[in-house]
Design a protein around this motif. Structure first.
Motif, PDB file in Angstrom:
ATOM      1  N   ASP A 130     -71.623  51.724  -6.133  1.00 49.01           N
ATOM      2  CA  ASP A 130     -71.128  51.344  -4.755  1.00 49.01           C
ATOM      3  C   ASP A 130     -71.485  52.671  -3.896  1.00 49.01           C
ATOM      4  O   ASP A 130     -70.813  53.702  -4.089  1.00 49.01           O
ATOM      5  N   GLY A 131     -72.549  52.592  -2.986  1.00 45.90           N
ATOM      6  CA  GLY A 131     -73.014  53.710  -2.176  1.00 45.90           C
ATOM      7  C   GLY A 131     -73.716  54.681  -3.124  1.00 45.90           C
ATOM      8  O   GLY A 131     -74.436  54.511  -4.114  1.00 45.90           O
ATOM      9  N   GLU A 132     -73.023  55.975  -3.108  1.00 46.81           N
ATOM     10  CA  GLU A 132     -73.623  57.008  -3.914  1.00 46.81           C
ATOM     11  C   GLU A 132     -72.851  57.034  -5.189  1.00 46.81           C
ATOM     12  O   GLU A 132     -72.672  58.165  -5.980  1.00 46.81           O
ATOM     13  N   THR A 133     -71.779  56.287  -5.273  1.00 46.07           N
ATOM     14  CA  THR A 133     -70.430  56.455  -6.375  1.00 46.07           C
ATOM     15  C   THR A 133     -70.868  55.396  -7.529  1.00 46.07           C
ATOM     16  O   THR A 133     -70.870  54.416  -7.380  1.00 46.07           O
ATOM     17  N   SER A 134     -70.947  56.009  -8.682  1.00 50.16           N
ATOM     18  CA  SER A 134     -71.086  55.114  -9.774  1.00 50.16           C
ATOM     19  C   SER A 134     -69.705  55.468 -10.674  1.00 50.16           C
ATOM     20  O   SER A 134     -69.579  56.383 -11.093  1.00 50.16           O
ATOM     21  N   THR A 135     -68.993  54.275 -10.795  1.00 48.33           N
ATOM     22  CA  THR A 135     -67.731  54.209 -11.556  1.00 48.33           C
ATOM     23  C   THR A 135     -67.990  53.497 -12.999  1.00 48.33           C
ATOM     24  O   THR A 135     -68.286  52.359 -12.870  1.00 48.33           O
ATOM     25  N   ILE A 136     -67.280  54.129 -13.897  1.00 48.35           N
ATOM     26  CA  ILE A 136     -67.018  53.274 -15.048  1.00 48.35           C
ATOM     27  C   ILE A 136     -66.004  52.514 -14.909  1.00 48.35           C
ATOM     28  O   ILE A 136     -64.835  52.845 -14.599  1.00 48.35           O
ATOM     29  N   VAL A 137     -66.200  51.277 -15.471  1.00 46.37           N
ATOM     30  CA  VAL A 137     -65.097  49.843 -15.134  1.00 46.37           C
ATOM     31  C   VAL A 137     -64.857  49.324 -16.503  1.00 46.37           C
ATOM     32  O   VAL A 137     -66.060  49.040 -17.166  1.00 46.37           O
ATOM     33  N   VAL A 159     -61.683  43.794 -12.157  1.00 43.04           N
ATOM     34  CA  VAL A 159     -61.590  45.172 -12.767  1.00 43.04           C
ATOM     35  C   VAL A 159     -60.281  45.296 -13.265  1.00 43.04           C
ATOM     36  O   VAL A 159     -59.270  45.435 -12.698  1.00 43.04           O
ATOM     37  N   ALA A 160     -60.025  45.432 -14.584  1.00 43.45           N
ATOM     38  CA  ALA A 160     -58.818  45.740 -15.267  1.00 43.45           C
ATOM     39  C   ALA A 160     -58.425  47.156 -15.460  1.00 43.45           C
ATOM     40  O   ALA A 160     -57.418  47.332 -15.524  1.00 43.45           O
ATOM     41  N   ALA A 161     -59.564  47.975 -15.438  1.00 43.91           N
ATOM     42  CA  ALA A 161     -59.295  49.477 -15.479  1.00 43.91           C
ATOM     43  C   ALA A 161     -60.396  50.380 -14.905  1.00 43.91           C
ATOM     44  O   ALA A 161     -61.604  49.703 -15.198  1.00 43.91           O
ATOM     45  N   ARG A 162     -60.366  51.341 -14.196  1.00 48.53           N
ATOM     46  CA  ARG A 162     -61.395  52.133 -13.818  1.00 48.53           C
ATOM     47  C   ARG A 162     -61.090  53.458 -14.537  1.00 48.53           C
ATOM     48  O   ARG A 162     -60.379  54.229 -14.844  1.00 48.53           O
ATOM     49  N   GLY A 163     -62.451  53.944 -14.889  1.00 42.46           N
ATOM     50  CA  GLY A 163     -62.722  55.206 -15.585  1.00 42.46           C
ATOM     51  C   GLY A 163     -63.167  56.355 -14.411  1.00 42.46           C
ATOM     52  O   GLY A 163     -63.072  56.018 -13.358  1.00 42.46           O
ATOM     53  N   PRO A 164     -63.873  57.290 -15.032  1.00 44.15           N
ATOM     54  CA  PRO A 164     -64.237  58.336 -13.992  1.00 44.15           C
ATOM     55  C   PRO A 164     -65.230  57.978 -13.102  1.00 44.15           C
ATOM     56  O   PRO A 164     -66.267  57.114 -13.498  1.00 44.15           O
ATOM     57  N   ASN A 165     -65.527  58.533 -12.112  1.00 44.95           N
ATOM     58  CA  ASN A 165     -66.753  58.382 -11.186  1.00 44.95           C
ATOM     59  C   ASN A 165     -67.553  59.388 -12.043  1.00 44.95           C
ATOM     60  O   ASN A 165     -67.397  60.562 -11.924  1.00 44.95           O
ATOM     61  N   VAL A 166     -68.996  58.964 -12.407  1.00 47.11           N
ATOM     62  CA  VAL A 166     -69.841  59.763 -13.117  1.00 47.11           C
ATOM     63  C   VAL A 166     -70.822  60.408 -11.999  1.00 47.11           C
ATOM     64  O   VAL A 166     -71.741  61.287 -12.524  1.00 47.11           O
ATOM     65  N   GLY A 167     -70.909  60.294 -10.756  1.00 46.05           N
ATOM     66  CA  GLY A 167     -71.468  60.894  -9.731  1.00 46.05           C
ATOM     67  C   GLY A 167     -73.060  60.446  -9.576  1.00 46.05           C
ATOM     68  O   GLY A 167     -73.604  59.774 -10.336  1.00 46.05           O
ATOM     69  N   ALA A 168     -73.743  60.800  -8.375  1.00 51.16           N
ATOM     70  CA  ALA A 168     -74.996  60.262  -8.143  1.00 51.16           C
ATOM     71  C   ALA A 168     -76.000  61.176  -9.181  1.00 51.16           C
ATOM     72  O   ALA A 168     -75.821  62.275  -9.410  1.00 51.16           O
ATOM     73  N   GLU A 201     -55.041  35.754 -31.448  1.00 52.37           N
ATOM     74  CA  GLU A 201     -56.133  36.325 -30.775  1.00 52.37           C
ATOM     75  C   GLU A 201     -56.479  37.493 -31.373  1.00 52.37           C
ATOM     76  O   GLU A 201     -55.938  38.542 -31.346  1.00 52.37           O
ATOM     77  N   ARG A 202     -57.897  37.414 -31.833  1.00 56.02           N
ATOM     78  CA  ARG A 202     -58.324  38.696 -32.462  1.00 56.02           C
ATOM     79  C   ARG A 202     -59.056  39.372 -31.034  1.00 56.02           C
ATOM     80  O   ARG A 202     -59.280  38.818 -30.098  1.00 56.02           O
ATOM     81  N   THR A 203     -59.099  40.640 -31.243  1.00 55.43           N
ATOM     82  CA  THR A 203     -59.090  41.501 -29.949  1.00 55.43           C
ATOM     83  C   THR A 203     -60.305  42.333 -30.241  1.00 55.43           C
ATOM     84  O   THR A 203     -60.906  42.756 -31.237  1.00 55.43           O
ATOM     85  N   THR A 204     -60.683  42.758 -28.824  1.00 58.33           N
ATOM     86  CA  THR A 204     -62.054  43.668 -28.672  1.00 58.33           C
ATOM     87  C   THR A 204     -61.485  45.058 -27.772  1.00 58.33           C
ATOM     88  O   THR A 204     -60.725  44.662 -26.818  1.00 58.33           O
ATOM     89  N   SER A 205     -61.967  46.262 -28.225  1.00 55.81           N
ATOM     90  CA  SER A 205     -61.716  47.245 -27.447  1.00 55.81           C
ATOM     91  C   SER A 205     -62.954  47.736 -26.860  1.00 55.81           C
ATOM     92  O   SER A 205     -64.059  47.570 -27.385  1.00 55.81           O
ATOM     93  N   PHE A 206     -62.891  48.724 -25.771  1.00 55.99           N
ATOM     94  CA  PHE A 206     -64.201  49.004 -24.968  1.00 55.99           C
ATOM     95  C   PHE A 206     -63.914  50.512 -24.837  1.00 55.99           C
ATOM     96  O   PHE A 206     -62.731  50.999 -24.633  1.00 55.99           O
ATOM     97  N   ALA A 207     -65.058  51.190 -25.043  1.00 59.95           N
ATOM     98  CA  ALA A 207     -64.884  52.830 -24.754  1.00 59.95           C
ATOM     99  C   ALA A 207     -66.177  53.138 -24.236  1.00 59.95           C
ATOM    100  O   ALA A 207     -67.063  52.621 -24.157  1.00 59.95           O
ATOM    101  N   TYR A 208     -66.174  54.473 -23.618  1.00 57.56           N
ATOM    102  CA  TYR A 208     -67.256  55.207 -23.086  1.00 57.56           C
ATOM    103  C   TYR A 208     -67.458  56.546 -23.581  1.00 57.56           C
ATOM    104  O   TYR A 208     -66.429  57.120 -23.837  1.00 57.56           O
ATOM    105  N   SER A 209     -68.516  57.116 -23.388  1.00 53.69           N
ATOM    106  CA  SER A 209     -68.835  58.574 -23.583  1.00 53.69           C
ATOM    107  C   SER A 209     -69.676  59.071 -22.518  1.00 53.69           C
ATOM    108  O   SER A 209     -70.812  58.340 -22.266  1.00 53.69           O
ATOM    109  N   ILE A 210     -69.492  60.108 -22.001  1.00 51.61           N
ATOM    110  CA  ILE A 210     -70.095  60.799 -20.993  1.00 51.61           C
ATOM    111  C   ILE A 210     -70.490  62.059 -21.558  1.00 51.61           C
ATOM    112  O   ILE A 210     -71.171  63.164 -20.713  1.00 51.61           O
ATOM    113  N   ASP A 211     -70.590  62.534 -22.655  1.00 53.54           N
ATOM    114  CA  ASP A 211     -70.713  63.885 -23.244  1.00 53.54           C
ATOM    115  C   ASP A 211     -71.756  63.710 -24.381  1.00 53.54           C
ATOM    116  O   ASP A 211     -72.055  64.424 -25.451  1.00 53.54           O
ATOM    117  N   GLY A 212     -72.622  62.776 -24.220  1.00 57.71           N
ATOM    118  CA  GLY A 212     -74.068  62.603 -25.163  1.00 57.71           C
ATOM    119  C   GLY A 212     -73.387  61.845 -26.434  1.00 57.71           C
ATOM    120  O   GLY A 212     -74.276  62.162 -27.386  1.00 57.71           O
TER     121      GLY A 212
END
Length: 547
Positions: A429-436, A456-465, A487-498
Motif C-alpha cells: 500500500d503506497g510505499e509500504t509493504s506489510t507482512i500479513v 487481516v487476522a494479524a500484521r507482521g513488520p513493514n518490510v519497507g520500499a 479441525e486439523r490446523t495450519t500455521s503460517f510463518a515468515y522470514s526476513i533474514d534469508g
C-alpha cells in the motif's frame, strides 16, 4: 523435484510419518510397503501397466493443466511426468477471465490407456456434457519397456455423449470400448481410430443403490467391470461377452481402512505385474488432505473371481512389495528452483492461466516471474494462482519470493488453497509493504461463488520500499479427520533474514473436512492487483518437507 531432501531422519523422528516410508527413494529394495502409497490428493485413479512402467491418471477438476499422469516401477513410489489435458478447453469459465469460475467442475473420474497397435495414449473424460479426448504418441513405449521419452498431447473433437465415470478397454482384437454410467452401466464401442462412437448399449442395470466409477478389463477370456458404491464398497461384474449378460459379486463392503478417521477404500481398479501378480488400487476419503491412494493384493478363485487380500478383514496397513526393482522415481519432497524451461508436473494453476503474465527465467539462478494478471480484491477470482499438492500426514511448504517489483495495491504471498482458505503474504500500500496473515476466504458450497474475501487476522513488520526477498512458510497437518468434528490446523510463518529464522504470524487456521469441494488442501503462491496491473514478484524457490 530437484535437490531431494534426505528424509530418513524425518521418517525416524515421527511415528506419524512411518506411514509413508515408501516416499523415501533411498530404499528401493524394500520388501514391504505401507499404505497409503502416496499421501497426496490423487483421486479417481486409473492405473495400468506398459512393459515395466505403471501409469496412473487422476482427477483435477478446474486445476490446469488437468489429468496428471504419474509413473512408477513398483506401484508404490510415484512421480508426475505429464498432464493429459494441457489446457482445459471446456469453455470460457475455465479461464477465470470474468465469465465465472469452474471450481468443482471440470475433470473427474476420467480414463487413460495405451494402445500398442498405433503407439498412442488415449485420455477420455466427460466434461460439460461431452466426452473429451486427448491423445499423445507413445514414442515407442511398447518397444521401450513402457518408457515414454516425450509427451505431446493433442485435443480431438469430443464425442457428443457423456461417458460418465468412464473406463477405457483395448480388447485383444484391438477394438476399443468405453464403459460408463451411473447405476445404469453402458458400454460404447469406438471406431477404428478410437475417436468416435460406433454404438452404445446398456449392459447392466442396478437397483436400490448407486454404482459408478467404472473400470473395464479383459482377463483370461472374461470381461470384468469394476464399479463402486460410493463411498463404501466395490463390486465386480463379469461376462464372457463385452455386451453381457453380467453377473455381480462384492469385492469389499465397509471394511476398515489402514488409517483412522478416513473413509473406506473404494473407486479404483486393478493392475497386473509382469509376473502376473494382481493389485487393487483405490482411494480413501482422507480430508482435509483429499482422497489418497492405497493398494492391496488380490487373488483369484478357481472359477475366476477376484478377491481382496485383507488383514483379518481390514485393509492392510502393509503388504509385500509388488515389484522388486532398482529403478527409482523422484521423491515428492525437495526443492524446486524453477530452473527449467517449463514448470514441472507437480504444479497446477487454479484455472487456465494467462500465459502472458508469467515466465520462467531459466539460467543458473532460475525463478518464476508472476506478473499481476487481474485487478480484483477476490483471491478466488484472481488468475495465475499456482498450486502444489500437500504431502501428508504433516508437511511444510516454503516459498522464497522477491517482492521488490510489487506495485501499490498488489497482494502476493503463499496460500493454503481450498474453498475455505488462508494466506500469509505482502500487502503493498503506497510505499509500504506489510507482512500479513489473512483468513476468512470462503466459497459457497451451493454454487462455489465467493462468500468471503478475507480478513487481516494479524500484521507482521513493514518490510519497507525496495525490499528484496521474503520467505513464507505454511505448515499443514492433513492427518485424516474425515467424519469428525476435529479441525486439523495450519500455521503460517515468515522470514526476513534469508530464511535463517522464522516467526509465526496469526492464529492457527482450522481446515475444512467437508468432501463437497472434492479436492484437498494445496499449497499455493499468488500475485494479484487491487488497483492496477503492472507489478510482479519472482518465486525463487519452493521447498516441501515432512515435519
Amino acid at each position: 523435484m530437484k535437490g531431494l531432501y534426505q528424509v530418513a531422519a524425518a521418517l525416524a523422528a515421527s511415528p506419524l510419518v512411518l506411514s509413508v516410508p515408501n516416499t523415501n527413494p533411498l530404499t528401493p529394495r524394500a520388501t514391504t510397503f505401507n499404505n497409503p502409497v502416496l499421501w497426496q490428493d490423487h483421486p479417481d485413479l486409473d492405473v495400468f501397466r506398459v512393459g515395466d512402467v505403471f501409469y496412473y491418471s487422476s482427477s483435477t477438476f478446474a486445476y490446469s493443466p488437468g489429468a496428471p499422469v504419474l509413473k512408477s516401477y513398483d506401484l508404490v513410489n510415484w512421480e508426475p511426468v505429464s498432464h493429459s489435458v494441457p489446457e482445459l478447453n471446456f469453455g470460457s469459465k475455465y479461464n477465470l477471465n470474468g465469465t465465472g469460475s469452474a471450481y468443482v467442475k471440470g475433470i473427474w473420474a476420467s480414463s487413460l490407456r495405451y494402445r500398442a497397435s498405433n503407439d498412442k495414449f488415449y485420455w477420455m473424460g466427460c466434461v460439460e456434457g461431452k466426452t473429451h479426448i486427448w491423445t499423445s504418441p507413445g514414442n515407442g513405449a511398447a518397444k521401450n519397456k513402457g518408457e515414454v521419452s516425450n509427451w505431446n498431447w493433442t485435443s480431438n473433437p469430443p464425442i457428443n455423449s457423456c461417458y460418465y465415470d468412464c473406463g477405457i478397454l483395448v480388447d485383444d482384437d484391438d477394438t476399443m470400448y468405453v464403459v460408463y454410467g451411473n447405476t445404469d452401466i453402458s458400454v460404447a464401442q469406438l471406431s477404428a481410430d478410437g475417436l468416435k462412437q460406433v454404438k452404445s448399449q446398456s449392459v447392466y442395470k442396478h437397483s436400490g443403490e448407486t454404482i459408478e466409477g467404472s473400470r473395464m478389463y479383459k482377463i483370461n477370456g472374461y470381461y470384468y467391470i469394476f464399479v463402486t458404491r460410493p463411498a463404501s464398497a466395490e463390486y465386480v461384474l463379469r461376462s464372457k461377452s463385452v455386451w453381457g449378460p453380467y453377473t455381480m459379486k462384492t469385492i469389499l463392503s465397509n471394511i476398515k481402512g489402514p488409517l483412522s478417521s478416513a473413509g473406506v477404500a473404494h473407486q479404483g481398479g486393478i493392475v497386473g505385474t509382469a509376473d502376473n501378480k494382481w493389485y487393487y488400487a483405490a482411494f480413501l476419503d482422507a480430508y482435509p488432505g483429499g482422497r489418497i491412494p492405497v493398494l492391496a493384493p488380490i487373488t483369484w478363485t478357481s472359477d475366476g473371481w477376484p478377491q481382496l487380500v485383507t488383514d483379518n478383514g481390514s485393509w492392510g496397513k502393509s503388504y509385500p512389495m509388488p515389484v522388486q526393482t532398482t529403478k527409482t522415481v523422484a521423491s515428492p519432497l525437495g526443492t524446486d528452483e524453477f530452473k527449467g524451461t517449463s514448470l514441472s508436473h507437480e504444479w497446477e494453476w487454479n484455472h487456465n492461466p494467462d500465459k502472458t503474465k508469467f515466465r520462467l527465467l531459466g539460467g543458473a539462478d532460475g525463478g518464476l516471474v508472476l506478473q499481476t494478471a487481474d485487478v480484483t480484491n477476490d483471491l478466488f477470482a484472481a488468475r495465475n494462482t499456482l498450486t502444489h499438492r500437500i504431502m501428508g500426514p504433516k508437511s511444510s511448504g516454503t516459498f522464497r519470493l522477491d517482492i521488490s517489483k510489487m506495485k501499490d495495491g498488489d497482494r502476493a504471498g503463499a496460500v493454503l488453497f481450498r474453498d475455505r482458505a488462508a494466506y500469509i503474504g505482502i500487502h503493498k500500500d503506497g510505499e509500504t509493504s506489510t507482512i500479513v496473515m489473512v483468513n476468512g476466504l470462503t466459497l459457497s458450497e451451493d454454487n462455489w461463488s465467493t462468500t468471503g474475501r478475507g480478513n487481516v487476522a494479524a500484521r507482521g513488520p513493514n518490510v519497507g520500499a525496495g525490499t528484496g526477498e521474503v520467505w513464507f512458510r505454511i505448515t499443514a497437518d492433513i492427518t485424516p479427520a474425515f467424519g469428525t468434528n476435529t479441525e486439523r490446523t495450519t500455521s503460517f510463518a515468515y522470514s526476513i533474514d534469508g530464511g535463517r529464522t522464522y516467526a509465526n504470524l496469526g492464529p492457527a487456521f482450522g481446515m475444512s473436512n467437508s468432501w463437497r469441494y472434492f479436492t484437498g488442501y494445496r499449497f499455493g503462491v499468488f500475485n494479484f492487483a487491487t488497483k492496477a496491473k503492472g507489478g510482479e514478484v519472482t518465486v525463487k524457490s519452493f521447498g516441501m518437507q515432512l515435519v
